[in-house]
Design a protein around this motif. Structure first.
Motif, PDB file in Angstrom:
ATOM      1  N   GLY A  66      25.055   8.205  66.487  1.00  0.00           N
ATOM      2  CA  GLY A  66      24.755   6.882  65.938  1.00  0.00           C
ATOM      3  C   GLY A  66      26.043   6.151  65.607  1.00  0.00           C
ATOM      4  N   SER A 119      28.566   2.803  65.257  1.00  0.00           N
ATOM      5  CA  SER A 119      28.833   1.634  66.109  1.00  0.00           C
ATOM      6  C   SER A 119      29.641   1.962  67.363  1.00  0.00           C
ATOM      7  CB  SER A 119      29.597   0.588  65.291  1.00  0.00           C
ATOM      8  OG  SER A 119      30.782   1.176  64.767  1.00  0.00           O
ATOM      9  N   THR A 120      30.443   3.002  67.310  1.00  0.00           N
ATOM     10  CA  THR A 120      31.331   3.303  68.451  1.00  0.00           C
ATOM     11  C   THR A 120      30.594   3.471  69.770  1.00  0.00           C
ATOM     12  OG1 THR A 120      32.966   4.322  66.988  1.00  0.00           O
ATOM     13  CG2 THR A 120      33.073   4.908  69.333  1.00  0.00           C
ATOM     14  N   ASP A 142      21.635  12.359  64.273  1.00  0.00           N
ATOM     15  CA  ASP A 142      21.332  12.040  62.877  1.00  0.00           C
ATOM     16  C   ASP A 142      20.644  10.680  62.823  1.00  0.00           C
ATOM     17  OD1 ASP A 142      24.327  10.596  61.352  1.00  0.00           O
ATOM     18  OD2 ASP A 142      23.590  10.434  63.400  1.00  0.00           O
ATOM     19  N   ARG A 190      19.448   7.504  59.762  1.00  0.00           N
ATOM     20  CA  ARG A 190      19.372   7.043  58.377  1.00  0.00           C
ATOM     21  C   ARG A 190      17.902   6.982  57.981  1.00  0.00           C
ATOM     22  NH1 ARG A 190      23.506   3.341  60.019  1.00  0.00           N
ATOM     23  NH2 ARG A 190      25.384   4.587  60.423  1.00  0.00           N
ATOM     24  N   ASN A 241      19.970   4.328  63.636  1.00  0.00           N
ATOM     25  CA  ASN A 241      20.665   4.768  64.850  1.00  0.00           C
ATOM     26  C   ASN A 241      19.763   4.627  66.070  1.00  0.00           C
ATOM     27  OD1 ASN A 241      23.092   5.384  63.586  1.00  0.00           O
ATOM     28  ND2 ASN A 241      22.481   7.466  63.125  1.00  0.00           N
ATOM     29  N   GLY A 262      30.068  11.063  67.174  1.00  0.00           N
ATOM     30  CA  GLY A 262      31.162  10.206  66.738  1.00  0.00           C
ATOM     31  C   GLY A 262      31.826  10.910  65.565  1.00  0.00           C
ATOM     32  N   MET A 263      32.836  10.281  64.989  1.00  0.00           N
ATOM     33  CA  MET A 263      33.495  10.864  63.817  1.00  0.00           C
ATOM     34  C   MET A 263      33.876   9.766  62.836  1.00  0.00           C
ATOM     35  SD  MET A 263      37.092  13.007  63.419  1.00  0.00           S
ATOM     36  CE  MET A 263      38.055  11.475  63.351  1.00  0.00           C
ATOM     37  N   HIS A 287      33.700  13.313  59.068  1.00  0.00           N
ATOM     38  CA  HIS A 287      32.286  13.706  59.217  1.00  0.00           C
ATOM     39  C   HIS A 287      31.862  13.517  60.666  1.00  0.00           C
ATOM     40  CE1 HIS A 287      31.144   9.352  58.633  1.00  0.00           C
ATOM     41  NE2 HIS A 287      30.181   9.690  59.457  1.00  0.00           N
ATOM     42  N   ALA A 311      27.970  13.569  62.932  1.00  0.00           N
ATOM     43  CA  ALA A 311      26.539  13.369  62.615  1.00  0.00           C
ATOM     44  C   ALA A 311      26.500  12.888  61.157  1.00  0.00           C
ATOM     45  CB  ALA A 311      25.745  14.637  62.880  1.00  0.00           C
ATOM     46  N   LYS A 334      41.076   5.993  62.350  1.00  0.00           N
ATOM     47  CA  LYS A 334      40.664   7.400  62.517  1.00  0.00           C
ATOM     48  C   LYS A 334      41.804   8.264  63.070  1.00  0.00           C
ATOM     49  CE  LYS A 334      35.894   6.021  63.043  1.00  0.00           C
ATOM     50  NZ  LYS A 334      34.681   6.019  63.894  1.00  0.00           N
TER      51      LYS A 334
HETATM   52  C1  6PG Z   1      26.054   7.637  61.687  1.00  0.00           C
HETATM   53  C2  6PG Z   1      26.713   8.409  62.787  1.00  0.00           C
HETATM   54  C3  6PG Z   1      28.026   8.905  62.313  1.00  0.00           C
HETATM   55  C4  6PG Z   1      29.040   8.144  63.108  1.00  0.00           C
HETATM   56  C5  6PG Z   1      30.344   8.074  62.382  1.00  0.00           C
HETATM   57  C6  6PG Z   1      31.272   7.088  63.081  1.00  0.00           C
HETATM   58  O1  6PG Z   1      24.860   7.768  61.468  1.00  0.00           O
HETATM   59  O2  6PG Z   1      26.805   6.839  61.073  1.00  0.00           O
HETATM   60  O3  6PG Z   1      25.972   9.316  63.388  1.00  0.00           O
HETATM   61  O4  6PG Z   1      28.273  10.260  62.422  1.00  0.00           O
HETATM   62  O5  6PG Z   1      29.202   8.758  64.372  1.00  0.00           O
HETATM   63  O6  6PG Z   1      30.093   7.640  61.066  1.00  0.00           O
HETATM   64  O7  6PG Z   1      30.677   5.815  62.947  1.00  0.00           O
HETATM   65  P1  6PG Z   1      31.287   4.540  63.717  1.00  0.00           P
HETATM   66  O8  6PG Z   1      31.114   4.826  65.178  1.00  0.00           O
HETATM   67  O9  6PG Z   1      30.443   3.392  63.246  1.00  0.00           O
HETATM   68  O10 6PG Z   1      32.739   4.448  63.323  1.00  0.00           O
END
Ligand code: 6PG
Length: 247
Positions: free
Chosen positions: A48, A50-51, A78, A80, A90, A140-141, A146, A148, A199
């Motif tokens: 999920g 934005s990336t 994951d 919300r 997501n 993503g990270m 973090h 997920a 990041k």
């Molecule tokens: C979420 C994502 C989360 C996301 C990171 C990076 O629900 O927010 O699954 O793990 O990958 O927070 O978020 P961005 O891509 O928005 O920087």
């Protein structure tokens, strides 16, 4: 005991934002096609945030390898605790960028029920519908490392039994459903998408050192295929990665 080499795959660094989307979509499409070719199907789990949006849009455009979407089952890493049409969802992000294009082509989508009044129950239900292994896991990270919704210092980041749990996130929305380390460790192919200079320091901590930092959930994915834009890669000292001999 003979030493065995623990390989860290060198991260792929795109030249710019546009090629980041092309690179990410190309790698994911190739892994989906490989799974379908080898096993006749693909369990694809989406990240999920934005990336991934531009990468999903590129995948939807189908300019990558021809994917047999009817052989693909889509899951989520994951979600919300919001309704599926909430802008923070997501699922909503994936629907607008990818699912609306691939569902008509036969992709099966298994949504995490973030709207459920009982998040723990929704987590248990989702755990029971997951396949034994995810074939292609996209992550993503966050700047805090973090992945997920496994956040540093939280019990879920060290869960070893349940595959999906409900957590309290330090970032809004507070309530989330997330996969746990067993799903990540058991996935056949893991792809981590990271963009942005904010990041860079965390990317360098996770990929730059030989030993896994247990305090950083993203370290669970250190051996994955990392795809970075120039900003996210700017903290890495060397283009190559050291090979690690381990007993
Ligand atoms: C979420 C994502 C989360 C996301 C990171 C990076 O629900 O927010 O699954 O793990 O990958 O927070 O978020 P961005 O891509 O928005 O920087």
């Amino acid at each position: 005991m003979a030493a065995s080499l623990e390989m860290i795959i060198p991260p792929l660094v795109a030249d710019d934002r546009r090629s980041f989307a092309e690179l990410g979509a190309g790698i994911i499409a190739g892994e989906i096609a490989r799974s379908v070719g080898e096993r006749g199907s693909c369990a694809l789990m989406l990240a999920g945030g934005s990336t991934p949006r531009t990468i999903y849009e590129r995948l939807a455009a189908g300019r990558e390898e021809q994917i047999s979407w009817s052989k693909v089952s889509v899951y989520f890493g994951d979600e919300r605790c919001v309704p599926p049409d909430d802008p923070q969802s997501n699922y909503a992000m994936a629907r607008g960028s990818l699912l609306n294009s691939i569902v008509p082509a036969g992709a099966q989508v298994h949504r995490m029920r973030g709207e459920a009044a009982d998040p723990d129950g929704a987590a248990t239900d989702y755990d029971s519908l997951l396949p034994g292994r995810i074939d292609v896991l996209v992550l993503g990270m966050g700047t805090d490392g973090h992945i997920a919704s496994l956040f540093p210092g939280q019990p879920a980041a060290h869960e070893t039994i349940r595959r999906v749990v409900a957590v309290k996130s330090p970032r809004p929305p507070a309530c989330r459903l997330t996969i746990t380390p067993p799903v990540i460790m058991n996935a056949r192919s893991v792809i981590v998408l990271v963009s942005g200079p904010d990041k860079a320091a965390m990317v360098a901590r996770v990929l730059g050192s030989d030993d896994r930092d247990e305090s950083i959930p993203a370290s669970l994915a250190r051996h994955a295929r990392w795809i970075l834009d120039p900003g996210a890669a700017s903290g890495l000292s060397a283009p190559g990665r050291k090979l690690k001999a381990s007993e």
